[in-house]
Write an enzyme that holds these catalytic residues in place. Structure first.
Site, PDB file in Angstrom:
ATOM      1  N   GLN A  13     -54.699-119.848  83.752  1.00  0.00           N
ATOM      2  CA  GLN A  13     -54.073-118.787  84.539  1.00  0.00           C
ATOM      3  C   GLN A  13     -52.657-119.213  84.959  1.00  0.00           C
ATOM      4  O   GLN A  13     -51.737-118.396  84.988  1.00  0.00           O
ATOM      5  CB  GLN A  13     -54.909-118.361  85.739  1.00  0.00           C
ATOM      6  CG  GLN A  13     -55.634-119.403  86.489  1.00  0.00           C
ATOM      7  CD  GLN A  13     -56.296-118.833  87.764  1.00  0.00           C
ATOM      8  OE1 GLN A  13     -56.064-117.700  88.171  1.00  0.00           O
ATOM      9  NE2 GLN A  13     -57.125-119.634  88.396  1.00  0.00           N
ATOM     10  N   ASP A  38     -54.820-130.833  72.055  1.00  0.00           N
ATOM     11  CA  ASP A  38     -55.920-131.288  72.908  1.00  0.00           C
ATOM     12  C   ASP A  38     -55.415-132.546  73.606  1.00  0.00           C
ATOM     13  O   ASP A  38     -55.276-133.598  72.977  1.00  0.00           O
ATOM     14  CB  ASP A  38     -57.147-131.573  72.025  1.00  0.00           C
ATOM     15  CG  ASP A  38     -58.309-132.137  72.822  1.00  0.00           C
ATOM     16  OD1 ASP A  38     -58.123-132.521  73.995  1.00  0.00           O
ATOM     17  OD2 ASP A  38     -59.414-132.196  72.255  1.00  0.00           O
ATOM     18  N   ILE A  39     -55.162-132.438  74.907  1.00  0.00           N
ATOM     19  CA  ILE A  39     -54.515-133.571  75.590  1.00  0.00           C
ATOM     20  C   ILE A  39     -55.418-134.805  75.640  1.00  0.00           C
ATOM     21  O   ILE A  39     -54.939-135.914  75.855  1.00  0.00           O
ATOM     22  CB  ILE A  39     -54.014-133.207  77.008  1.00  0.00           C
ATOM     23  CG1 ILE A  39     -55.182-132.884  77.958  1.00  0.00           C
ATOM     24  CG2 ILE A  39     -52.996-132.074  76.961  1.00  0.00           C
ATOM     25  CD1 ILE A  39     -54.760-132.840  79.426  1.00  0.00           C
ATOM     26  N   ALA A  62     -56.635-128.664  82.086  1.00  0.00           N
ATOM     27  CA  ALA A  62     -57.563-129.450  82.904  1.00  0.00           C
ATOM     28  C   ALA A  62     -58.989-128.998  82.640  1.00  0.00           C
ATOM     29  O   ALA A  62     -59.219-127.880  82.192  1.00  0.00           O
ATOM     30  CB  ALA A  62     -57.230-129.274  84.386  1.00  0.00           C
ATOM     31  N   TYR A 127     -65.007-134.059  89.585  1.00  0.00           N
ATOM     32  CA  TYR A 127     -63.793-133.301  89.320  1.00  0.00           C
ATOM     33  C   TYR A 127     -62.622-133.874  90.136  1.00  0.00           C
ATOM     34  O   TYR A 127     -61.577-134.220  89.575  1.00  0.00           O
ATOM     35  CB  TYR A 127     -64.004-131.814  89.663  1.00  0.00           C
ATOM     36  CG  TYR A 127     -62.721-131.004  89.629  1.00  0.00           C
ATOM     37  CD1 TYR A 127     -62.078-130.729  88.431  1.00  0.00           C
ATOM     38  CD2 TYR A 127     -62.145-130.529  90.812  1.00  0.00           C
ATOM     39  CE1 TYR A 127     -60.895-130.005  88.402  1.00  0.00           C
ATOM     40  CE2 TYR A 127     -60.965-129.802  90.793  1.00  0.00           C
ATOM     41  CZ  TYR A 127     -60.350-129.538  89.586  1.00  0.00           C
ATOM     42  OH  TYR A 127     -59.174-128.832  89.563  1.00  0.00           O
ATOM     43  N   LYS A 131     -59.366-135.932  88.720  1.00  0.00           N
ATOM     44  CA  LYS A 131     -58.012-135.413  88.939  1.00  0.00           C
ATOM     45  C   LYS A 131     -57.155-136.461  89.667  1.00  0.00           C
ATOM     46  O   LYS A 131     -55.969-136.633  89.354  1.00  0.00           O
ATOM     47  CB  LYS A 131     -58.053-134.113  89.747  1.00  0.00           C
ATOM     48  CG  LYS A 131     -58.638-132.913  89.012  1.00  0.00           C
ATOM     49  CD  LYS A 131     -57.770-132.404  87.865  1.00  0.00           C
ATOM     50  CE  LYS A 131     -56.521-131.714  88.340  1.00  0.00           C
ATOM     51  NZ  LYS A 131     -55.751-131.136  87.201  1.00  0.00           N
ATOM     52  N   TRP A 153     -57.333-123.324  95.758  1.00  0.00           N
ATOM     53  CA  TRP A 153     -57.852-121.947  95.697  1.00  0.00           C
ATOM     54  C   TRP A 153     -56.934-121.057  94.842  1.00  0.00           C
ATOM     55  O   TRP A 153     -56.458-120.010  95.282  1.00  0.00           O
ATOM     56  CB  TRP A 153     -57.975-121.368  97.099  1.00  0.00           C
ATOM     57  CG  TRP A 153     -58.964-122.034  97.995  1.00  0.00           C
ATOM     58  CD1 TRP A 153     -59.462-123.303  97.877  1.00  0.00           C
ATOM     59  CD2 TRP A 153     -59.574-121.474  99.172  1.00  0.00           C
ATOM     60  NE1 TRP A 153     -60.339-123.555  98.911  1.00  0.00           N
ATOM     61  CE2 TRP A 153     -60.428-122.465  99.719  1.00  0.00           C
ATOM     62  CE3 TRP A 153     -59.476-120.250  99.816  1.00  0.00           C
ATOM     63  CZ2 TRP A 153     -61.171-122.253 100.878  1.00  0.00           C
ATOM     64  CZ3 TRP A 153     -60.221-120.040 100.972  1.00  0.00           C
ATOM     65  CH2 TRP A 153     -61.056-121.024 101.488  1.00  0.00           C
TER      66      TRP A 153
HETATM   67  N1  NAP Z   1     -58.391-122.981  89.676  1.00  0.00           N
HETATM   68  C1  NAP Z   1     -58.201-123.483  90.895  1.00  0.00           C
HETATM   69  O1  NAP Z   1     -58.689-122.980  91.924  1.00  0.00           O
HETATM   70  C2  NAP Z   1     -57.332-124.706  91.056  1.00  0.00           C
HETATM   71  C3  NAP Z   1     -57.118-125.194  92.333  1.00  0.00           C
HETATM   72  C4  NAP Z   1     -56.302-126.297  92.479  1.00  0.00           C
HETATM   73  C5  NAP Z   1     -55.724-126.899  91.383  1.00  0.00           C
HETATM   74  N2  NAP Z   1     -55.971-126.418  90.141  1.00  0.00           N
HETATM   75  C6  NAP Z   1     -55.334-127.091  89.006  1.00  0.00           C
HETATM   76  O2  NAP Z   1     -54.311-126.224  88.530  1.00  0.00           O
HETATM   77  C7  NAP Z   1     -54.176-126.395  87.110  1.00  0.00           C
HETATM   78  C8  NAP Z   1     -54.284-125.052  86.429  1.00  0.00           C
HETATM   79  O3  NAP Z   1     -55.532-124.462  86.793  1.00  0.00           O
HETATM   80  P1  NAP Z   1     -55.983-123.050  86.213  1.00  0.00           P
HETATM   81  O4  NAP Z   1     -56.991-122.483  87.154  1.00  0.00           O
HETATM   82  O5  NAP Z   1     -54.765-122.248  85.859  1.00  0.00           O
HETATM   83  O6  NAP Z   1     -56.718-123.522  84.879  1.00  0.00           O
HETATM   84  P2  NAP Z   1     -57.779-122.694  84.015  1.00  0.00           P
HETATM   85  O7  NAP Z   1     -57.440-121.249  84.066  1.00  0.00           O
HETATM   86  O8  NAP Z   1     -59.146-123.146  84.399  1.00  0.00           O
HETATM   87  O9  NAP Z   1     -57.445-123.205  82.552  1.00  0.00           O
HETATM   88  C9  NAP Z   1     -57.526-124.551  82.192  1.00  0.00           C
HETATM   89  C10 NAP Z   1     -57.022-124.616  80.761  1.00  0.00           C
HETATM   90  O10 NAP Z   1     -57.059-125.975  80.329  1.00  0.00           O
HETATM   91  C11 NAP Z   1     -57.401-125.933  78.966  1.00  0.00           C
HETATM   92  N3  NAP Z   1     -57.956-127.224  78.554  1.00  0.00           N
HETATM   93  C12 NAP Z   1     -59.140-127.781  78.900  1.00  0.00           C
HETATM   94  N4  NAP Z   1     -59.275-128.967  78.288  1.00  0.00           N
HETATM   95  C13 NAP Z   1     -58.160-129.154  77.530  1.00  0.00           C
HETATM   96  C14 NAP Z   1     -57.718-130.173  76.663  1.00  0.00           C
HETATM   97  N5  NAP Z   1     -58.470-131.267  76.442  1.00  0.00           N
HETATM   98  N6  NAP Z   1     -56.502-130.041  76.060  1.00  0.00           N
HETATM   99  C15 NAP Z   1     -55.755-128.928  76.276  1.00  0.00           C
HETATM  100  N7  NAP Z   1     -56.127-127.916  77.065  1.00  0.00           N
HETATM  101  C16 NAP Z   1     -57.317-128.027  77.698  1.00  0.00           C
HETATM  102  C17 NAP Z   1     -58.438-124.834  78.850  1.00  0.00           C
HETATM  103  O11 NAP Z   1     -58.472-124.408  77.510  1.00  0.00           O
HETATM  104  P3  NAP Z   1     -59.532-123.347  76.985  1.00  0.00           P
HETATM  105  O12 NAP Z   1     -58.937-122.017  77.373  1.00  0.00           O
HETATM  106  O13 NAP Z   1     -59.553-123.563  75.529  1.00  0.00           O
HETATM  107  O14 NAP Z   1     -60.822-123.636  77.684  1.00  0.00           O
HETATM  108  C18 NAP Z   1     -57.868-123.791  79.803  1.00  0.00           C
HETATM  109  O15 NAP Z   1     -57.026-122.896  79.120  1.00  0.00           O
HETATM  110  C19 NAP Z   1     -55.247-127.406  86.702  1.00  0.00           C
HETATM  111  O16 NAP Z   1     -54.667-128.680  86.672  1.00  0.00           O
HETATM  112  C20 NAP Z   1     -56.242-127.365  87.836  1.00  0.00           C
HETATM  113  O17 NAP Z   1     -56.925-128.593  87.975  1.00  0.00           O
HETATM  114  C21 NAP Z   1     -56.746-125.323  89.947  1.00  0.00           C
END
Ligand code: NAP
Length: 306
Positions: A13, A38-39, A62, A127, A131, A153
């Site tokens: 997102q 793929d990181i 992630a 998790y 991180k 969030w």
């Molecule tokens: N969501 C939250 O509430 C939240 C809160 C705090 C911090 N964060 C952090 O903010 C960042 C962005 O979060 P988000 O919610 O936007 O993420 P997200 O929508 O859950 O998407 C994560 C993306 O990472 C990709 N991914 C997973 N493993 C991978 C790999 N080995 N190599 C390359 N890509 C890979 C996934 O690919 P696929 O589409 O193929 O599965 C997915 O597109 C992340 O670092 C997360 O930890 C998130």
């Protein structure tokens, strides 16, 4: 001279919100999905990055499924820790910058005041621990070239997240129950994206910042505002009752921090960011959802958000 900024995890997102804004000069943005980069795959990282030769990387990729990380810790650590090490190692060898996104889940939630960036971390589960390890890999391998932005969030009109889940459940059920004893700060992925682009404009440096949209509340309180705005925008047809419950009444595989509000004042000041308000930012996303079919397309719950 144009320089390349490479964004990993292009389906996230956050990456989709980054892509809605033009990259500031001198950057030309290039987005790579997991299938292209793929990181966690060290040799693929070396091959793809050598070819793309980015001057900066924004790592949004992630393993974000908090509960699944308990049952598949090896996978979570491969992405969230080793994956970051792969990127940071390449950045070090090639004098590139790395902007990496982390989470409030690095904290145990025992604080009663917003966590400052320097506050001691104590993650509650795999998790958060993976991180945090990723953050440390970055500082070790890319000193003075990397920045970490912690958010909490996270939601948007894209992907799966708490806002979309609440709207869907409120439409589907006669009553919903939401946890009222976990306090945190909602963050629109759009305002996080704006901050990232502003960081990319500045000089590289080793930094750690916290970001959110400026309000601390429980999931229950957040859900009530989602309902109010969802009704006003026509996304909801009726005022589904919301029952406040405790975390004990909603057991999850791994405990969530009871209090994970983070202090964003350093990011506001350093990057001259507008002091975004969480209700206004929620409203932008609710309006985007009301315009499009994205609500129906969503499946499941964003595990980092619940
Ligand atoms: N969501 C939250 O509430 C939240 C809160 C705090 C911090 N964060 C952090 O903010 C960042 C962005 O979060 P988000 O919610 O936007 O993420 P997200 O929508 O859950 O998407 C994560 C993306 O990472 C990709 N991914 C997973 N493993 C991978 C790999 N080995 N190599 C390359 N890509 C890979 C996934 O690919 P696929 O589409 O193929 O599965 C997915 O597109 C992340 O670092 C997360 O930890 C998130």
């Amino acid at each position: 001279m144009t320089q390349t900024i490479l964004i990993t995890g292009s389906a996230s997102q956050l990456a989709r919100c980054l892509a809605l804004r033009a990259a500031p000069p001198p950057w030309r943005a290039r987005y790579l999905a997991r299938g292209e980069l793929d990181i966690a795959d060290a040799s693929q990282v070396a091959r793809v990055l050598d070819k793309a030769a980015p001057d900066c990387i924004i790592n949004t990729a992630a393993h974000t499924a908090v509960d699944r990380a308990e049952s598949e810790p090896v996978r979570a650590w491969r992405v969230n820790a080793e994956g970051v090490a792969n990127l940071a190692g390449w950045c070090r060898r090639n004098e590139a910058r790395l902007i990496h996104i982390s989470t409030d889940f690095v904290f145990d939630g025992l604080s009663t005041v917003p966590y400052a960036p320097g506050a001691e971390e104590a993650p509650l589960g795999e998790y958060g621990a993976s991180k945090l390890a990723g953050e440390r890999e970055m500082y070790t391998l890319a000193p003075r070239r990397g920045a970490v932005l912690r958010a909490s969030w996270l939601y948007s009109e894209f992907g799966d997240n708490f806002v979309k889940t609440m709207l869907r459940l409120m439409e589907a059920r006669d009553e919903i129950a939401v946890v009222n004893d976990q306090i945190g700060c909602p963050t629109s992925a759009h305002t996080l994206a704006a901050l990232i682009w502003r960081m990319a404009e500045g000089e590289p440096g080793q930094d750690l910042y916290h970001w959110n949209d400026g309000g601390a509340m429980s999931w229950f309180e957040f859900a009530r505002e989602i309902r109010r705005q969802g009704l006003a925008a026509g996304l909801l047809r009726r005022e589904t009752p919301i029952r406040a419950i405790s975390s004990a009444q909603y057991p999850t595989t791994v405990a969530r921090p009871a209090y994970s509000a983070m202090d964003r004042s350093e990011a506001l000041a350093e990057y001259n960011m507008p002091a975004t308000g969480w209700r206004d930012e929620l409203n932008r996303v609710i309006r985007a959802l009301a315009r499009g079919p994205r609500l129906a397309a969503s499946q499941g719950v964003n595990a980092d958000a619940t």
